[in-house]
Design a protein around this motif. Structure first.
Motif, PDB file in Angstrom:
ATOM      1  N   UNK A 126       0.844  -1.204   0.000  1.00  0.00           N
ATOM      2  CA  UNK A 126       0.000   0.000   0.000  1.00  0.00           C
ATOM      3  C   UNK A 126       0.876   1.249   0.000  1.00  0.00           C
ATOM      4  N   UNK A 127       1.946   1.223   0.805  1.00  0.00           N
ATOM      5  CA  UNK A 127       2.892   2.349   0.826  1.00  0.00           C
ATOM      6  C   UNK A 127       3.457   2.610  -0.573  1.00  0.00           C
ATOM      7  N   UNK A 128       3.882   1.530  -1.231  1.00  0.00           N
ATOM      8  CA  UNK A 128       4.452   1.659  -2.582  1.00  0.00           C
ATOM      9  C   UNK A 128       3.427   2.234  -3.551  1.00  0.00           C
ATOM     10  N   UNK A 129       2.175   1.831  -3.363  1.00  0.00           N
ATOM     11  CA  UNK A 129       1.102   2.299  -4.237  1.00  0.00           C
ATOM     12  C   UNK A 129       0.871   3.798  -4.051  1.00  0.00           C
ATOM     13  N   UNK A 130       0.892   4.261  -2.807  1.00  0.00           N
ATOM     14  CA  UNK A 130       0.721   5.698  -2.538  1.00  0.00           C
ATOM     15  C   UNK A 130       1.839   6.490  -3.210  1.00  0.00           C
ATOM     16  N   UNK A 131       3.064   5.998  -3.091  1.00  0.00           N
ATOM     17  CA  UNK A 131       4.205   6.668  -3.718  1.00  0.00           C
ATOM     18  C   UNK A 131       4.086   6.675  -5.242  1.00  0.00           C
ATOM     19  N   UNK A 132       3.706   5.534  -5.809  1.00  0.00           N
ATOM     20  CA  UNK A 132       3.572   5.427  -7.267  1.00  0.00           C
ATOM     21  C   UNK A 132       2.508   6.369  -7.804  1.00  0.00           C
ATOM     22  N   UNK A 133       1.349   6.395  -7.137  1.00  0.00           N
ATOM     23  CA  UNK A 133       0.264   7.259  -7.602  1.00  0.00           C
ATOM     24  C   UNK A 133       0.626   8.728  -7.445  1.00  0.00           C
ATOM     25  N   UNK A 134       1.347   9.045  -6.380  1.00  0.00           N
ATOM     26  CA  UNK A 134       1.786  10.430  -6.180  1.00  0.00           C
ATOM     27  C   UNK A 134       2.673  10.886  -7.331  1.00  0.00           C
ATOM     28  N   UNK A 135       3.584   9.998  -7.750  1.00  0.00           N
ATOM     29  CA  UNK A 135       4.501  10.341  -8.842  1.00  0.00           C
ATOM     30  C   UNK A 135       3.789  10.359 -10.191  1.00  0.00           C
ATOM     31  N   UNK A 136       3.015   9.303 -10.473  1.00  0.00           N
ATOM     32  CA  UNK A 136       2.434   9.155 -11.807  1.00  0.00           C
ATOM     33  C   UNK A 136       1.277  10.122 -12.054  1.00  0.00           C
ATOM     34  N   UNK A 137       0.470  10.368 -11.017  1.00  0.00           N
ATOM     35  CA  UNK A 137      -0.677  11.247 -11.185  1.00  0.00           C
ATOM     36  C   UNK A 137      -0.369  12.685 -10.795  1.00  0.00           C
TER      37      UNK A 137
END
Length: 251
Positions: A179-190
């Motif tokens: 979930x942590x990785x997902x938050x980071x990924x979405x922050x960067x990509x979106x």
């Protein structure tokens, strides 16, 4: 450029208990801000105010310069389209399929065709790591998958701000890390501004660009995660180390 979210002198009491006692906080574009504090500190109450689901006793919250407590309902709806929310228990509609859950806001707030909606739903589910689940009922999915569906729904309208309510609560450490990785990924990509309500210090240190600790109705420390690690305040220290105050009582 001013803050994306600006909280000014916000107060809220329930009876004689003051939950928020004149708090102030600025969250800037692209930040990943964690609001931390023990259970009952008022973190979720603050989140409900930011979502305009609760009215304060006094004070203001500005989102992109708009005071969300004084604007019209029509203006508030425009602001809400820019904000995606992942609630603690995902809050999926049990009577709807995964597809219908993610498509809900697209059908409500846009005039996109069915084909366009199908494409967007597939893209958002893929972005959170889910494929071939569109026809499934939420009840048939694991808790972690339900959280991901909830997140896909939260980002369906391409929000500028994403709010998370205790995203790692009730999941095992491996899933919490995912979930942590997902938050980071979405922050960067979106390229979104992110606000996370949490008491999980592992997640805070891994993900946050800034954090604010709520205690006794006030923010007692706001800064980068490293400042929390170096802080000498005994209340902050006790919380980030997860130490009980005094001996554990025998029940």
């Amino acid at each position: 450029m001013g803050p994306v979210i600006e909280i000014k002198n916000l107060t809220k009491s329930f009876g004689d208990k003051k939950i928020l006692n004149g708090i102030n906080l600025d969250i800037h574009k692209g930040e990943i801000m964690y609001i931390i504090g023990k259970s009952g500190a008022g973190k979720s109450v603050l989140l409900k105010h930011i979502c305009a689901l609760m009215m304060p006793d006094s004070g203001s919250i500005y989102i992109e310069g708009n005071d969300i407590f004084s604007i019209s309902k029509k203006e508030l709806e425009k602001i809400r389209k820019k904000v995606g929310v992942l609630f603690q228990m995902a809050a999926l509609f049990d009577s709807m399929t995964v597809f219908e859950n993610v498509a809900f806001s697209l059908r409500r707030f846009t005039k996109k065709s069915n084909e366009e909606i199908k494409t967007i739903v597939s893209e958002k589910l893929a972005l959170v790591g889910l494929k071939s689940v569109e026809d499934k009922a939420p009840s048939s999915l694991s808790g972690g998958m339900q959280k991901r569906v909830g997140l896909a729904r939260a980002i369906a309208l391409d929000p500028e701000i994403v709010l998370y309510d205790e995203p790692t609560t009730g999941v095992d450490p491996i899933l919490a890390s995912a979930v942590d990785d997902l938050i980071l990924t979405l922050s960067r990509e979106l390229k979104v501004t992110t606000l996370v309500i949490s008491h999980d210090m592992n997640s805070t240190f891994k993900v946050a660009s800034k954090a604010a600790m709520l205690y006794d109705g006030k923010f007692i420390l706001t800064g980068e995660p490293e400042e929390f690690k170096e802080c000498k305040d005994p209340i902050v220290n006790q919380f980030i180390r997860g130490e009980a105050k005094g001996p554990i009582p025998i029940l």
